[in-house]
Design a protein around this motif. Structure first.
Motif, mmCIF file in Angstrom:
data_model
loop_
_atom_site.group_PDB
_atom_site.id
_atom_site.type_symbol
_atom_site.label_atom_id
_atom_site.label_comp_id
_atom_site.label_asym_id
_atom_site.label_seq_id
_atom_site.Cartn_x
_atom_site.Cartn_y
_atom_site.Cartn_z
ATOM 1 N N ASP A 8 18.761 41.438 18.085
ATOM 2 C CA ASP A 8 18.365 42.839 18.211
ATOM 3 C C ASP A 8 16.849 42.844 18.063
ATOM 4 O O ASP A 8 16.328 42.672 16.960
ATOM 5 C CB ASP A 8 19.045 43.661 17.123
ATOM 6 C CG ASP A 8 18.800 45.149 17.285
ATOM 7 O OD1 ASP A 8 18.267 45.563 18.339
ATOM 8 O OD2 ASP A 8 19.135 45.902 16.349
ATOM 9 N N ILE A 9 16.166 42.987 19.189
ATOM 10 C CA ILE A 9 14.705 42.864 19.222
ATOM 11 C C ILE A 9 14.127 44.108 19.886
ATOM 12 O O ILE A 9 14.564 44.505 20.966
ATOM 13 C CB ILE A 9 14.298 41.586 19.986
ATOM 14 C CG1 ILE A 9 14.863 40.363 19.256
ATOM 15 C CG2 ILE A 9 12.787 41.501 20.140
ATOM 16 C CD1 ILE A 9 14.733 39.067 20.003
ATOM 17 N N ARG A 15 11.806 40.151 23.462
ATOM 18 C CA ARG A 15 13.226 39.997 23.794
ATOM 19 C C ARG A 15 13.397 39.056 24.985
ATOM 20 O O ARG A 15 14.271 38.187 24.990
ATOM 21 C CB ARG A 15 13.850 41.365 24.064
ATOM 22 C CG ARG A 15 15.347 41.341 24.172
ATOM 23 C CD ARG A 15 15.973 42.737 24.189
ATOM 24 N NE ARG A 15 15.306 43.687 25.031
ATOM 25 C CZ ARG A 15 14.608 44.741 24.584
ATOM 26 N NH1 ARG A 15 14.476 44.969 23.305
ATOM 27 N NH2 ARG A 15 14.045 45.568 25.434
ATOM 28 N N GLN A 16 12.538 39.189 25.992
ATOM 29 C CA GLN A 16 12.598 38.317 27.161
ATOM 30 C C GLN A 16 12.287 36.866 26.783
ATOM 31 O O GLN A 16 12.921 35.935 27.278
ATOM 32 C CB GLN A 16 11.636 38.800 28.248
ATOM 33 C CG GLN A 16 11.683 37.987 29.522
ATOM 34 C CD GLN A 16 13.040 38.065 30.189
ATOM 35 O OE1 GLN A 16 13.581 39.142 30.410
ATOM 36 N NE2 GLN A 16 13.611 36.918 30.509
ATOM 37 N N LYS A 17 11.322 36.676 25.898
ATOM 38 C CA LYS A 17 10.973 35.318 25.464
ATOM 39 C C LYS A 17 12.139 34.652 24.727
ATOM 40 O O LYS A 17 12.423 33.474 24.933
ATOM 41 C CB LYS A 17 9.730 35.334 24.587
ATOM 42 C CG LYS A 17 8.455 35.558 25.362
ATOM 43 C CD LYS A 17 7.248 35.472 24.455
ATOM 44 C CE LYS A 17 5.981 35.651 25.265
ATOM 45 N NZ LYS A 17 4.777 35.452 24.461
ATOM 46 N N VAL A 18 12.821 35.397 23.868
ATOM 47 C CA VAL A 18 13.971 34.845 23.152
ATOM 48 C C VAL A 18 15.090 34.535 24.140
ATOM 49 O O VAL A 18 15.712 33.469 24.075
ATOM 50 C CB VAL A 18 14.448 35.799 22.035
ATOM 51 C CG1 VAL A 18 15.788 35.356 21.458
ATOM 52 C CG2 VAL A 18 13.394 35.887 20.934
ATOM 53 N N CYS A 22 16.761 30.828 24.868
ATOM 54 C CA CYS A 22 18.198 30.547 24.847
ATOM 55 C C CYS A 22 18.628 29.851 26.137
ATOM 56 O O CYS A 22 19.363 28.856 26.096
ATOM 57 C CB CYS A 22 18.985 31.842 24.655
ATOM 58 S SG CYS A 22 18.853 32.546 22.998
ATOM 59 N N LYS A 23 18.159 30.352 27.253
ATOM 60 C CA LYS A 23 18.493 29.735 28.540
ATOM 61 C C LYS A 23 17.946 28.319 28.633
ATOM 62 O O LYS A 23 18.598 27.431 29.171
ATOM 63 C CB LYS A 23 17.948 30.580 29.691
ATOM 64 C CG LYS A 23 18.649 31.907 29.856
ATOM 65 C CD LYS A 23 17.976 32.729 30.936
ATOM 66 C CE LYS A 23 18.488 34.139 30.991
ATOM 67 N NZ LYS A 23 17.748 34.956 31.967
#
Length: 96
Positions: A8-9, A15-18, A22-23
């Motif tokens: 939850d960012i 948020r896109q960087k996290v 993950c990808k």
């Protein structure tokens, strides 16, 4: 080991960087803020450290939950479950 990453960012850029991190670890998006995949302990710890560096720990949260395969088989999927636009059928068969 299977790992769930849930976050939850507040800021879109962070948020896109996290999500990108993950990808990059080979995790599969199962919902907009939820990833699932197989990580060894070293990669799980590294991802946690990278996320901690990216987020504002006073406002944001990232949860990394390890889960063994036996427990994963007990997960109940209710409703639409995984969004098929975000997760291909090929990935689903890997986990089920």
């Amino acid at each position: 080991m299977l790992v769930w990453v849930i976050y939850d960012i507040t800021e879109n850029r962070v948020r896109q960087k996290v999500s990108d991190r993950c990808k990059s670890y080979g995790l599969y998006r199962v919902q907009k803020s939820v990833f699932l995949g197989d990580l060894n302990t070293t990669d799980r710890d590294s991802l946690g450290l990278e996320c901690e560096e990216l987020i504002d720990t006073d406002r944001d949260s990232v949860y990394i939950f390890p889960m063994d395969e036996q427990s994963f088989k007990k997960v109940q999927l209710i409703g639409q479950a995984f969004d098929k636009e975000l997760v291909s059928d090929e990935v689903l068969t890997k986990f089920f």
